[in-house]
Design a protein around this motif. Sequence first.
Motif, PDB file in Angstrom:
ATOM      1  N   ALA A   1       5.552  -5.735   7.888  1.00 52.99           N
ATOM      2  CA  ALA A   1       6.947  -5.291   7.807  1.00 52.99           C
ATOM      3  C   ALA A   1       7.250  -4.340   8.958  1.00 52.99           C
ATOM      4  CB  ALA A   1       7.205  -4.627   6.467  1.00 52.99           C
TER       5      ALA A   1
ATOM      6  N   GLU B   1      -4.599  -0.450  11.421  1.00 56.37           N
ATOM      7  CA  GLU B   1      -3.782  -0.309  12.629  1.00 56.37           C
ATOM      8  C   GLU B   1      -2.734   0.770  12.417  1.00 56.37           C
ATOM      9  OE1 GLU B   1      -2.331  -4.174  13.581  1.00 56.37           O
ATOM     10  OE2 GLU B   1      -4.328  -5.047  13.500  1.00 56.37           O
TER      11      GLU B   1
ATOM     12  N   ASN C   1      17.093  -8.033   4.035  1.00 58.61           N
ATOM     13  CA  ASN C   1      17.243  -8.387   2.625  1.00 58.61           C
ATOM     14  C   ASN C   1      16.553  -7.405   1.688  1.00 58.61           C
ATOM     15  OD1 ASN C   1      14.688  -9.029   3.382  1.00 58.61           O
ATOM     16  ND2 ASN C   1      14.689 -11.118   2.629  1.00 58.61           N
TER      17      ASN C   1
ATOM     18  N   ALA D   1      -4.358  -5.312   1.820  1.00 63.11           N
ATOM     19  CA  ALA D   1      -4.636  -5.490   3.250  1.00 63.11           C
ATOM     20  C   ALA D   1      -3.858  -6.647   3.868  1.00 63.11           C
ATOM     21  CB  ALA D   1      -6.138  -5.674   3.463  1.00 63.11           C
TER      22      ALA D   1
ATOM     23  N   ALA E   1      -2.596  -6.014  -4.440  1.00 58.14           N
ATOM     24  CA  ALA E   1      -1.128  -6.057  -4.454  1.00 58.14           C
ATOM     25  C   ALA E   1      -0.629  -6.576  -3.115  1.00 58.14           C
ATOM     26  CB  ALA E   1      -0.578  -4.648  -4.708  1.00 58.14           C
TER      27      ALA E   1
ATOM     28  N   SER F   1       9.547 -15.005  10.370  1.00 58.73           N
ATOM     29  CA  SER F   1       9.093 -13.981  11.314  1.00 58.73           C
ATOM     30  C   SER F   1       9.336 -14.460  12.746  1.00 58.73           C
ATOM     31  CB  SER F   1       7.629 -13.630  11.083  1.00 58.73           C
ATOM     32  OG  SER F   1       6.863 -14.788  11.046  1.00 58.73           O
TER      33      SER F   1
ATOM     34  N   TRP G   1     -13.874  -8.201   4.584  1.00 53.86           N
ATOM     35  CA  TRP G   1     -14.608  -6.978   4.252  1.00 53.86           C
ATOM     36  C   TRP G   1     -14.900  -6.865   2.749  1.00 53.86           C
ATOM     37  CZ3 TRP G   1     -11.792  -3.595   1.097  1.00 53.86           C
ATOM     38  CH2 TRP G   1     -10.434  -3.916   0.966  1.00 53.86           C
TER      39      TRP G   1
ATOM     40  N   GLY H   1       0.820  -1.205   0.000  1.00 53.50           N
ATOM     41  CA  GLY H   1       0.000   0.000   0.000  1.00 53.50           C
ATOM     42  C   GLY H   1       0.857   1.259   0.000  1.00 53.50           C
TER      43      GLY H   1
ATOM     44  N   ILE I   1      14.899  -5.657   8.833  1.00 50.25           N
ATOM     45  CA  ILE I   1      14.755  -6.305   7.527  1.00 50.25           C
ATOM     46  C   ILE I   1      16.127  -6.244   6.869  1.00 50.25           C
ATOM     47  CG2 ILE I   1      13.627  -6.135   5.274  1.00 50.25           C
ATOM     48  CD1 ILE I   1      11.281  -4.804   6.802  1.00 50.25           C
TER      49      ILE I   1
HETATM   50  C1  LIG Z   1       7.885 -10.179  11.925  1.00 51.30           C
HETATM   51  C2  LIG Z   1       8.013 -10.219  10.419  1.00 51.30           C
HETATM   52  C3  LIG Z   1       9.257 -10.088   9.832  1.00 51.30           C
HETATM   53  C4  LIG Z   1       9.386 -10.086   8.440  1.00 51.30           C
HETATM   54  N1  LIG Z   1      10.628  -9.917   7.897  1.00 51.30           N
HETATM   55  C5  LIG Z   1      10.784  -9.856   6.560  1.00 51.30           C
HETATM   56  C6  LIG Z   1      12.076  -9.635   5.999  1.00 51.30           C
HETATM   57  O1  LIG Z   1      13.072  -9.524   6.707  1.00 51.30           O
HETATM   58  N2  LIG Z   1      12.165  -9.545   4.658  1.00 51.30           N
HETATM   59  C7  LIG Z   1      11.087  -9.673   3.836  1.00 51.30           C
HETATM   60  O2  LIG Z   1      11.235  -9.541   2.627  1.00 51.30           O
HETATM   61  N3  LIG Z   1       9.842  -9.905   4.344  1.00 51.30           N
HETATM   62  C8  LIG Z   1       9.669  -9.999   5.683  1.00 51.30           C
HETATM   63  N4  LIG Z   1       8.428 -10.248   6.223  1.00 51.30           N
HETATM   64  C9  LIG Z   1       7.268 -10.383   5.306  1.00 51.30           C
HETATM   65  C10 LIG Z   1       6.794  -8.991   4.854  1.00 51.30           C
HETATM   66  O3  LIG Z   1       6.703  -8.146   5.978  1.00 51.30           O
HETATM   67  C11 LIG Z   1       5.459  -9.083   4.140  1.00 51.30           C
HETATM   68  O4  LIG Z   1       5.622  -9.888   3.007  1.00 51.30           O
HETATM   69  C12 LIG Z   1       4.986  -7.689   3.704  1.00 51.30           C
HETATM   70  O5  LIG Z   1       4.831  -6.841   4.820  1.00 51.30           O
HETATM   71  C13 LIG Z   1       3.669  -7.771   2.947  1.00 51.30           C
HETATM   72  O6  LIG Z   1       3.258  -6.472   2.665  1.00 51.30           O
HETATM   73  P1  LIG Z   1       1.747  -6.108   2.337  1.00 51.30           P
HETATM   74  O7  LIG Z   1       1.717  -4.642   2.138  1.00 51.30           O
HETATM   75  O8  LIG Z   1       1.234  -6.961   1.249  1.00 51.30           O
HETATM   76  O9  LIG Z   1       0.892  -6.528   3.604  1.00 51.30           O
HETATM   77  P2  LIG Z   1       1.055  -6.247   5.157  1.00 51.30           P
HETATM   78  O10 LIG Z   1       2.436  -5.905   5.499  1.00 51.30           O
HETATM   79  O11 LIG Z   1       0.401  -7.404   5.811  1.00 51.30           O
HETATM   80  O12 LIG Z   1       0.173  -4.939   5.386  1.00 51.30           O
HETATM   81  C14 LIG Z   1      -1.217  -4.972   5.269  1.00 51.30           C
HETATM   82  C15 LIG Z   1      -1.822  -3.820   6.049  1.00 51.30           C
HETATM   83  O13 LIG Z   1      -3.210  -3.768   5.789  1.00 51.30           O
HETATM   84  C16 LIG Z   1      -3.889  -3.434   6.992  1.00 51.30           C
HETATM   85  N5  LIG Z   1      -5.286  -3.908   6.897  1.00 51.30           N
HETATM   86  C17 LIG Z   1      -5.751  -5.172   6.979  1.00 51.30           C
HETATM   87  N6  LIG Z   1      -7.085  -5.198   6.853  1.00 51.30           N
HETATM   88  C18 LIG Z   1      -7.487  -3.920   6.692  1.00 51.30           C
HETATM   89  C19 LIG Z   1      -8.754  -3.301   6.530  1.00 51.30           C
HETATM   90  N7  LIG Z   1      -9.897  -4.000   6.486  1.00 51.30           N
HETATM   91  N8  LIG Z   1      -8.773  -1.941   6.409  1.00 51.30           N
HETATM   92  C20 LIG Z   1      -7.638  -1.208   6.441  1.00 51.30           C
HETATM   93  N9  LIG Z   1      -6.411  -1.765   6.606  1.00 51.30           N
HETATM   94  C21 LIG Z   1      -6.344  -3.094   6.712  1.00 51.30           C
HETATM   95  C22 LIG Z   1      -3.098  -4.171   8.055  1.00 51.30           C
HETATM   96  O14 LIG Z   1      -3.318  -3.586   9.335  1.00 51.30           O
HETATM   97  C23 LIG Z   1      -1.675  -3.976   7.550  1.00 51.30           C
HETATM   98  O15 LIG Z   1      -1.091  -2.803   8.086  1.00 51.30           O
HETATM   99  C24 LIG Z   1       8.247 -10.251   7.606  1.00 51.30           C
HETATM  100  C25 LIG Z   1       6.989 -10.407   8.206  1.00 51.30           C
HETATM  101  C26 LIG Z   1       6.864 -10.397   9.591  1.00 51.30           C
HETATM  102  C27 LIG Z   1       5.508 -10.564  10.209  1.00 51.30           C
END
Ligand SMILES: Cc1cc2nc3c(=O)[nH]c(=O)nc-3n(C[C@H](O)[C@H](O)[C@H](O)COP(=O)(O)OP(=O)(O)OC[C@H]3O[C@@H](n4cnc5c(N)ncnc54)[C@H](O)[C@@H]3O)c2cc1C
Length: 549
Positions: free
Chosen positions: A265, A259, A273, A337, A517, A382, A474, A239, A271
């Motif tokens: 992330a 949140e 890498n 999300a 995405a 994680s 949702w 996002g 992080i």
């Molecule tokens: C502890 C941890 C360590 C990690 N370390 C690494 C790393 O070192 N390297 C790496 O490449 N990857 C790492 N990852 C994986 C990486 O963080 C995720 O692949 C990445 O964050 C995915 O991004 P995203 O934007 O798709 O989703 P997310 O990061 O899951 O973000 C989604 C967001 O949407 C929000 N959301 C959900 N539902 C709703 C709703 N109904 N309305 C509004 N908002 C909503 C959530 O609150 C969240 O903030 C790690 C993951 C964790 C948990």
Amino acid sequence: MPALILVSETRAPELLDEFGRYARDYDLRTATSVSDAEQVAASIREAGGQVAMFVSESQLPDASVLEAFARWRTVVPTARRLIAAHWSRFLSDAPTLRAGLAKGKYDAYLLMPRGVRDEEFHTAVCELLSDWGSTVAAPEVVTVRIVSPVTDALTLSIRDYLDRMGLPNRVYAPDTEVGREVLAALEGEPEFPVVEAMDRLPTSPRSVRDVAMRIYGQPADIDLDTVVDVAIVGAGPAGLAAAVYASSEGLTTVVLEAEAVGGQAGTSSMIRNYLGFPRGISGMRLAQRARNQAIRFGTRFFSGWPVTHLEPGVDGAPHVLRTEGGDVRARSVVVSAGVKYRRLQVPGVDRLVGLGVFYGSAMTAAREMEGYDVVVVGGGNSAGQAAIHLARFADSVTILVRRPDLESTMSAYLVGEIAYNPRITVQTCSEVVEVGGEGRLEWITVRNTAAGGETRRACSGLFLLLGAEPHCDWLPDSVARDARGFVLTGRDVPPARWRNELPPGSLETTLPGVFAAGDIRSGSMKRVAAASGEGASVVPLVHAWLSEV
Ligand SMILES: Cc1cc2nc3c(=O)[nH]c(=O)nc-3n(C[C@H](O)[C@H](O)[C@H](O)COP(=O)(O)OP(=O)(O)OC[C@H]3O[C@@H](n4cnc5c(N)ncnc54)[C@H](O)[C@@H]3O)c2cc1C
């Protein structure tokens, strides 16, 4: 003042000279050997002080520098560890030392400056110090002051939110000078915790959302008649990237986040890498930089507001995103999300969430674990990162996994780092079957899945990193999903759901004008770089859709 301990047998004065610019904010101490530095650190700790960083020459008289870091870590687990190597030793030392760096045995390998004003060197030093500063229990620069007699679940969740939003905060007891000052400005009787954010009048929030609203407002602040070009749901890496690219290309952009900005992330302590950050970057910092970048281009963020429903627009009319704080009307929607952690379904767990039981790595809670024995459940990356972060504070960390090993589910570099860390143990073929405690977590019962039998053990912190499922309750049925609930896009959509016998565009869902995405997308890679890449790639598709409507 926190100390920097500069260690070199013969070049301590040189190090002291180079680090002289930090003398105002840090106590600069020197040591000439591993054991000397150990003693300096121990005496600082005994006097109640803090050690922010060890800076060491690449060769030391009484042990190898890698062994030195391991020994110093036992005395001060939170301090950052830097090798400032003399350039004359670069060719001989670098290959071995870089291998240690890759395994996380220390934080950075730098060559000592060969002249004045080597700002590259000092940028690296400042980054490490800033990283250290964001993990100390009582930061000195505070943007949000919280007054509370106890650290209850609400106070902890508020702190967790503030930490993830990059807002330094501190809790004060009501009878301290700051406590009295904040309470004097409060209108009415205090209901704790009382929060004073960014110099606004203090309030008694009843939820994290109350704090978020006080600082960042709510979607209803957007003019009712406004239709934005793109509304992005979820401010994780996907996002955030979509927001930066969309707003930088002139689209009116709103981000709705349930949140704190940063998503999964944002909960990662480091992080390592992500392209372009050779020393790694904390997820919170990466997220805050991206957020500021998007704000510079005009994106509006509303955090603390989950989208509860997407009402599809008919015949090119805007889609409506509903939240409890107001609706947003948008010509296009990016669903980013992400995913949420699976819950542990065992007796006793739900009433102790926030009171010793945490989902995710719970960065703020980690700081409260000083002196405790804690358990991390999960075998993914994680869980590995959470264990390493927790080992900075807790006396011991046990990783519990159902499988017979970690290797099949965790990256090799993390497995190596865990094996090297004396505070972390791995307990395989094990699962938690019950948790309990009076008012807070005190014990867990663990079943051995191979040999059978259950053992109850004392436990003050249980961190659950059990894998994830998509956040898409949702979304309307018109957005097709796979069997596990992940959103289908492009050619992954079954032909029966194509329109005019054509599949949707690569990141487009089955609902026109709605894109997906990042981790929520079926078949996504579940990495920060992949999520942010998809967030950026979705923007040309949004442009194409907007020109169509
Ligand atoms: C502890 C941890 C360590 C990690 N370390 C690494 C790393 O070192 N390297 C790496 O490449 N990857 C790492 N990852 C994986 C990486 O963080 C995720 O692949 C990445 O964050 C995915 O991004 P995203 O934007 O798709 O989703 P997310 O990061 O899951 O973000 C989604 C967001 O949407 C929000 N959301 C959900 N539902 C709703 C709703 N109904 N309305 C509004 N908002 C909503 C959530 O609150 C969240 O903030 C790690 C993951 C964790 C948990």
